[in-house]
Design a protein around this motif. Structure first.
Motif, PDB file in Angstrom:
ATOM      1  N   THR A 279      62.734  52.564  65.035  1.00 19.45           N
ATOM      2  CA  THR A 279      63.965  52.964  65.461  1.00 19.45           C
ATOM      3  C   THR A 279      63.407  54.233  66.645  1.00 19.45           C
TER       4      THR A 279
ATOM      5  N   ASN B 111      65.052  55.302  74.560  1.00 23.88           N
ATOM      6  CA  ASN B 111      64.491  55.140  73.384  1.00 23.88           C
ATOM      7  C   ASN B 111      65.553  54.097  72.475  1.00 23.88           C
ATOM      8  N   TYR B 112      64.904  53.108  71.848  1.00 23.48           N
ATOM      9  CA  TYR B 112      65.602  51.870  71.460  1.00 23.48           C
ATOM     10  C   TYR B 112      65.090  51.581  69.853  1.00 23.48           C
ATOM     11  N   ASP B 113      66.265  50.909  69.240  1.00 21.65           N
ATOM     12  CA  ASP B 113      65.889  50.237  67.970  1.00 21.65           C
ATOM     13  C   ASP B 113      65.710  48.889  68.258  1.00 21.65           C
TER      14      ASP B 113
ATOM     15  N   LYS C 188      69.679  47.455  71.139  1.00 24.30           N
ATOM     16  CA  LYS C 188      70.428  48.777  71.552  1.00 24.30           C
ATOM     17  C   LYS C 188      69.670  50.233  71.655  1.00 24.30           C
ATOM     18  N   GLU C 189      70.126  51.040  72.685  1.00 20.08           N
ATOM     19  CA  GLU C 189      69.501  52.318  72.870  1.00 20.08           C
ATOM     20  C   GLU C 189      69.949  53.214  71.475  1.00 20.08           C
ATOM     21  N   SER C 190      68.816  53.831  71.063  1.00 17.82           N
ATOM     22  CA  SER C 190      69.088  54.445  69.665  1.00 17.82           C
ATOM     23  C   SER C 190      70.223  55.742  69.761  1.00 17.82           C
TER      24      SER C 190
ATOM     25  N   LEU D 102      63.045  50.038  81.236  1.00 24.07           N
ATOM     26  CA  LEU D 102      64.045  50.788  80.427  1.00 24.07           C
ATOM     27  C   LEU D 102      63.250  52.238  80.116  1.00 24.07           C
TER      28      LEU D 102
END
Length: 289
Positions: free
Chosen positions: A200, A228-230, A170-172, A225
């Motif tokens: 994260t 920023n992602y976790d 998922k996106e942060s 993409l």
């Protein structure tokens, strides 16, 4: 290179700050992990970069595997570092993209202690990463006679793409607001070690760059993409997978290529592409002092 089983670094607007990070491990991990980023100051200094006035270079004594880099207010210390590691750090390329080193420079490890006499503390604290790299590059030029040039070479790479079913992360979330006058808290964190990576607030180019150390090949982000992602990833390192035993657990995670597909919905595809490299034209073995 060798690092502790988990290295955690705060990402504050992608400025990585490390003041003294000890690195340790086994020879099997050598050249697989990044040197810690140099400590970055406020970035406000625009004058002439300071030079080290006193430089001590000594061969590292065998039997001590600990590796360390430390940047103080007026000094820089490196313990148990190879020239390939240091050159890759100074010129901001992966260690396997440094070419032209003689055999002794590939294998020898060095301890370096450099100091600036009567430093301007305000200036030293405001140096950028690039300025600090310039100072360390000066050590390599003065004591090792290093002469290099950079060139783009077509090299084997991996392309990082998204699987047909989409990403499995998922996106942060946006950072929490802070009170007026309060310094924003670091929002992102990443931790990686042999067989694990968690992060994260990580952009995909950063993920690709970090993963490249585990496959010793440049990874090019082609995911498309842009956020920023976790992410959380666990895999069995190749050295352990080739050992032919699971130590009785029977549930070891897959190798990194399969782990990326199963856990993150990402895929690595072999390809070739031009990448920046550093070619050593001249280097001399110094006398210890």
């Amino acid at each position: 290179m060798r690092v502790s089983s988990a290295t955690m670094i705060s990402l504050n607007r992608l400025r990585l700050i490390v003041l003294g990070l000890a690195l340790c491990g086994t020879a099997a991990c050598d050249a697989q992990m990044p040197l810690p980023p140099l400590q970055s100051g406020s970035g406000g200094y625009t004058g002439e970069v300071p030079q080290f006035d006193v430089i001590s270079v000594k061969p590292h004594k065998p039997g001590e595997d600990r590796m360390m880099m430390h940047w103080g207010q007026s000094d820089y210390k490196a313990v148990n570092m190879t020239l390939k590691n240091m050159i890759s750090n100074v010129y901001d390329v992966k260690s396997w993209l440094v070419f032209g080193l003689p055999g002794w420079a590939e294998s020898a490890h060095w301890d370096i202690d450099a100091k600036v006499s009567a430093p301007d503390v305000k200036v030293m604290s405001s140096l950028t990463n690039e300025q600090r790299r310039t100072m360390i590059g000066g050590i390599l030029k003065e004591r090792f006679g290093l002469v290099v040039h950079t060139e783009s070479k077509v090299q084997p790479v991996f392309l990082l793409t998204v699987m047909p079913d989409g990403p499995k992360f998922k996106e942060s979330p946006a950072p929490l607001p802070h009170a007026e006058g309060e310094k924003p808290k670091p929002h992102g964190m990443w931790r990686m070690g042999p067989g694990s990576l968690s992060a994260t607030d990580m952009p995909m180019p950063q993920l690709a760059g970090n993963l490249s150390y585990f496959v010793e090949r440049t990874i090019v982000d082609k995911t498309g993409l842009t956020g920023n992602y976790d992410v959380e990833l666990k895999w069995t390192p190749e050295s352990r997978a080739n050992a032919g035993t699971d130590n009785g657990t029977g549930d070891a995670p897959p190798a990194i290529f399969e782990a990326l597909k199963e856990q993150l919905g990402l895929k690595l595809t072999a390809d070739k592409a031009p990448v920046p490299t550093v070619v050593v034209d001249k280097i001399l073995q110094p006398e210890a002092n």
